[in-house]
Design a protein around this motif. Sequence first.
Motif, PDB file in Angstrom:
ATOM      1  N   VAL A  15       7.865  -2.117  -5.822  1.00 18.12           N
ATOM      2  CA  VAL A  15       6.411  -2.086  -5.545  1.00 18.12           C
ATOM      3  C   VAL A  15       6.191  -2.452  -3.963  1.00 18.12           C
ATOM      4  N   ALA A  16       5.429  -1.648  -3.285  1.00 21.90           N
ATOM      5  CA  ALA A  16       5.328  -1.830  -1.927  1.00 21.90           C
ATOM      6  C   ALA A  16       3.719  -1.639  -1.687  1.00 21.90           C
ATOM      7  N   ARG A  70      -1.018   0.460  -3.353  1.00 16.39           N
ATOM      8  CA  ARG A  70       0.270   0.444  -3.386  1.00 16.39           C
ATOM      9  C   ARG A  70       1.136   1.490  -4.136  1.00 16.39           C
ATOM     10  N   VAL A  71       2.073   1.311  -3.902  1.00 16.96           N
ATOM     11  CA  VAL A  71       3.165   2.263  -4.497  1.00 16.96           C
ATOM     12  C   VAL A  71       4.106   1.771  -5.443  1.00 16.96           C
ATOM     13  N   ALA A  92       7.159   7.984  -8.850  1.00 14.54           N
ATOM     14  CA  ALA A  92       6.365   7.333  -8.236  1.00 14.54           C
ATOM     15  C   ALA A  92       4.891   7.382  -8.680  1.00 14.54           C
ATOM     16  N   GLU A  93       4.239   6.062  -8.846  1.00 17.89           N
ATOM     17  CA  GLU A  93       2.990   5.650  -9.224  1.00 17.89           C
ATOM     18  C   GLU A  93       2.356   5.293  -8.208  1.00 17.89           C
ATOM     19  N   ILE A  94       1.184   5.910  -7.743  1.00 12.33           N
ATOM     20  CA  ILE A  94       0.281   5.670  -6.354  1.00 12.33           C
ATOM     21  C   ILE A  94      -1.015   5.110  -6.926  1.00 12.33           C
ATOM     22  N   ASP A 114      11.150 -11.136  -4.333  1.00 10.44           N
ATOM     23  CA  ASP A 114      11.662 -11.414  -5.404  1.00 10.44           C
ATOM     24  C   ASP A 114      11.583 -10.409  -6.445  1.00 10.44           C
ATOM     25  N   GLY A 115      11.037  -9.341  -6.399  1.00  8.90           N
ATOM     26  CA  GLY A 115      11.039  -8.298  -7.355  1.00  8.90           C
ATOM     27  C   GLY A 115      10.202  -8.392  -8.418  1.00  8.90           C
TER      28      GLY A 115
END
Length: 656
Positions: free
Chosen positions: A587-588, A576-577, A617-619, A412-413
């Motif tokens: 987000v994944a 997560r990324v 991108a934020e890792i 659902d984001g």
Amino acid sequence: MSRTGWSSCRDAPADRRPVPFALVAWFALVAVVASIGGCRRDMALPSATAPAQAGTASGRASPPATTASGGDSRAVPSAGAEGAPPPIPPRFVEVAKSSGIDFTYFNDEVPDRFFLPEVMGGGAAWIDYDRDGWLDLFITNGCRIKDPDPNQREHISRLYRNRGDGHFDDMTLASSAWHNGYGQGCSVGDYDADGFPDLFLANYGADVLFHNNGDGTFTRVTATAKTTDDDWSTSSAWFDADGDGLLDLYVVNYLNVTWRNHQTCKYSGKVGYCGPGEYQGVPDRLYVNQGDGTFVERLDAYGMSVPDGKGLTIAVLDLDDDLRPEVYVGNDMTPNFLFTRVDAALAKSPKDPAAPATSPGHKREAAGRANPSSPGGAAPCRYAEVGVLSGCAVSGEGLNEATMGVACADFDGDGLVDLYLSHYYNAKNTLYHNLGNLSFVDDSFSTRVAALSKRSLSFGSLPLDFDRDGAPDLFMATGHVLGKNVQPCAMTPKLLRNDGRGRFVEVSQFAGDYFRSLGLGRGVAKADYDNDGDEDLFVSHLDRPVVLLRNDTPTGRHFVGFDLRTPNRIPPVGGRVIVSVGKYRRVAPVSAGGGYLSASDTRLLFGLADEDGPVNAEILWPSGRVDKFDGLAVDCYWVVYEGQPPERLAYRSPNP
């Protein structure tokens, strides 16, 4: 069948979980935690309040402020009426045989015998075993299940090498990566960190560990590695269970089914396979890596030994944003397990006078490797089982469900990873909405997954974004388990489109010929095997050859992918990324396991909806480090080593 087997999915009182007893036990744990000041970094234990009925207003968190495309969630158009074509129709083309993959799982089904392992199927693993940048494919196989021939080569597992031009070569015998036992699931992990991924095979019978020699061949090392298990194993997952920089292995075990206790059951007078209620479950295994090529079994020592497990699937990922992975085990008609890591001091019995107090603001530190039986040794890593307390062990009505597969994604984001479980025929599949702080609610009705799954029996289930709109969709392999005497038996697979708000509509009828055919689908593994920026599907069956579904959906949209690596070569499971561009933000998680009996592509792939890029991108790494990169080009994969600038990967795809 009159007890707690599959048929009682329709008989609610027979399988009702004694939740009040479990909650009493967990109130005791909460009291211990509160008395000593907390156990995790910024941990808030989930509420013990029973979840509201799925689909009610009180059972649903507030909708996310933005969707995949960044707008107000209320402004996102519906997925459309059932039967209406989606804005971008899916297109999957079956290419297994034309690509060189000609294989049918041998389940040794004998008419009127109804020996349960016959109907559970096999799995597969995508593995770049030769490190050439193209994912290869390993497939498990069965054999003659009664009095098997240890020297037979007719029914063996297969290893297909990806040539990078859309075709595969059978390298099974040349690689020595063959197994002639009754195979079920498999998983991939470089347990000795030599740069070449190894293979674990979960079987009905003795499990097998293959070491990748780095020269295109494998060696069986099960005995020397001490990962021998003769129970019925199904799924497995590799991850660093205790934060010591070594890759450990969790093996899910199912039932104690033997020729001595084998039985058949009747359904409306017709004989078929008995379900899990007729058999005892067997304990899982946790193999802790010793760093010298051997493992020690530590399930009980790590606090993960729980009775009544009848496991078929596993997913390992961070579900509460503390960068430590939880372990979720899906059980068949018994409550599912959710293990979360706690400090050793808090996992001890409150009656133990040696249990030291812990300050509320203690820092997270990796637990040292120690033998818990050694005098004076450091306390080992510990986990607590919080499935019932977290609301993801049973349905919203308090009923056990027959969990076969699990799909994990932020549907659902809202930035939190949800859990989708595939279940039995004439019941429902379940979507647990993540409320944060390890609290979930059964949201199957308002998301429509209950209505869309009731007439199917689903096994392997996976999230994939077939239309690159940034919202994870769902694929399910389907087929019944009672035998051909009981109808329905073969079923059509399912593809559900996510409307961007976490509500689904079925689009299977638009996806291609395979989705209009009946079959007994089991294991599913996804991968961008042709490196063209979309996810393709492998499906194993009982009654027909395997299929490789190449995703040819013409989206006209962009993508970006990430291959994450660490200095110690341990996959950053628990990290997560976050990818953002314009109003788009997704987000994944970095996870292990998922699906059913299978291992998928570990790269993270983001469809960018209507954004053109470049992206930011934020890792977030399990070590606690955060790397941020702005202005990354799209329509490509980036390999990122922790703490280093990203490097663009260039693939020459045969199917651009």
